[in-house]
Write an enzyme that holds these catalytic residues in place. Structure first.
Site, short mmCIF file in Angstrom:
data_model
loop_
_atom_site.label_atom_id
_atom_site.label_comp_id
_atom_site.label_asym_id
_atom_site.label_seq_id
_atom_site.Cartn_x
_atom_site.Cartn_y
_atom_site.Cartn_z
N ASP A 1 35.10 37.60 45.75
CA ASP A 1 34.48 38.71 46.45
C ASP A 1 33.23 38.26 47.19
O ASP A 1 32.99 38.64 48.34
CB ASP A 1 34.15 39.82 45.45
CG ASP A 1 33.45 41.00 46.09
OD1 ASP A 1 34.03 41.63 46.98
OD2 ASP A 1 32.30 41.29 45.70
N GLU B 1 41.28 38.26 46.20
CA GLU B 1 39.93 37.76 45.95
C GLU B 1 39.96 36.51 45.07
O GLU B 1 39.21 35.56 45.31
CB GLU B 1 39.09 38.85 45.30
CG GLU B 1 38.73 39.98 46.24
CD GLU B 1 37.93 41.08 45.57
OE1 GLU B 1 37.33 41.89 46.29
OE2 GLU B 1 37.91 41.13 44.33
#
Length: 232
Positions: free
Chosen positions: A52, A124
């Site tokens: 992220d 992610e």
């Protein structure tokens, strides 16, 4: 070769990178539900956390270069949409990531491979794996290529931040603030589905469901915005 193993190969081909460290890739593809109760597997949650941040940095850099005249507020809103769970799930679908994720058989039968939250989280984690194997400079072009269709789309604030957009519209039109209420939470603890109801004074309620509470609220807000802004 089983179906998932073939999907892992095909996913790497679409991604444009074959991992030298296949164990790292497998960790990125292992959902927590598959690793629960066994020491043999390590799930991808810590990689999600790292990915992220890597994605945010790369996309922020790209926006700064592409949209040099945009205000910080516009850039922030654009970034929020481009690193959202929805954006990650779209990128994941483009390379067939869902079929490559390691999940228990029961979750596969329940359609977990198509759930936006699982796809976004795996995306992610995959980004983190690229970063760990290639470093930032090596991972950047692969990630930017994966995000190219999203970066090319015209900016739609309502789609990227519908809750804020709805709140501002409600205030500007003299209505009270939007109110979100959970109608139902279903599914197992590791794979929940939230159904929410959204009410704005003077408008019909809107409901939406998603694998995360915030995603369900955003979906309801976007649906209501599109309804009130579309002439009947």
């Amino acid at each position: 070769m089983n179906r998932r193993s073939q999907a892992v190969l095909e996913m790497q081909d679409r991604l444009g990178h074959v991992f030298a460290d296949q164990a790292l890739l497998e960790r990125a593809l292992t959902h927590a539900s598959a690793a629960a109760g066994t020491r043999r597997l390590t799930d991808n949650e810590r990689l999600e956390f790292l990915g992220d941040r890597v994605l945010g940095l790369i996309i922020a850099e790209a926006l700064g270069e592409r949209e040099g005249q945009a205000s910080v507020g516009v850039l922030s809103t654009r970034l929020h949409g481009l690193v959202s769970g929805e954006a990650c799930s779209r990128a994941a679908r483009s390379i067939g990531l869902g079929e490559a994720v390691r999940l228990p058989a029961g979750e596969t039968r329940r359609g977990a491979r198509e759930q936006a939250r699982i796809l976004g989280d795996a995306c992610e984690a995959l980004i983190a794996a690229l970063y760990l194997e290639l470093g930032l400079d090596g991972a950047r072009p692969i990630i930017l290529q994966l995000w190219a269709p999203l970066l090319a789309e015209p900016h739609d604030r309502a789609a990227s931040d519908p809750k804020t957009e709805l709140q501002e519209w409600a205030a500007a039109t003299g209505r009270g603030p939007p109110v979100y209420r959970i109608l139902e939470r279903s599914g197992p603890a590791h794979l929940p589905t939230f159904t929410v109801e959204l009410r704005v004074p003077g408008e019909r309620p809107e409901t939406a469901s998603a694998g995360a509470l915030r995603a369900a609220e955003k979906a309801a807000a976007l649906a209501l915005l599109r309804r009130v802004r579309t002439p009947e």
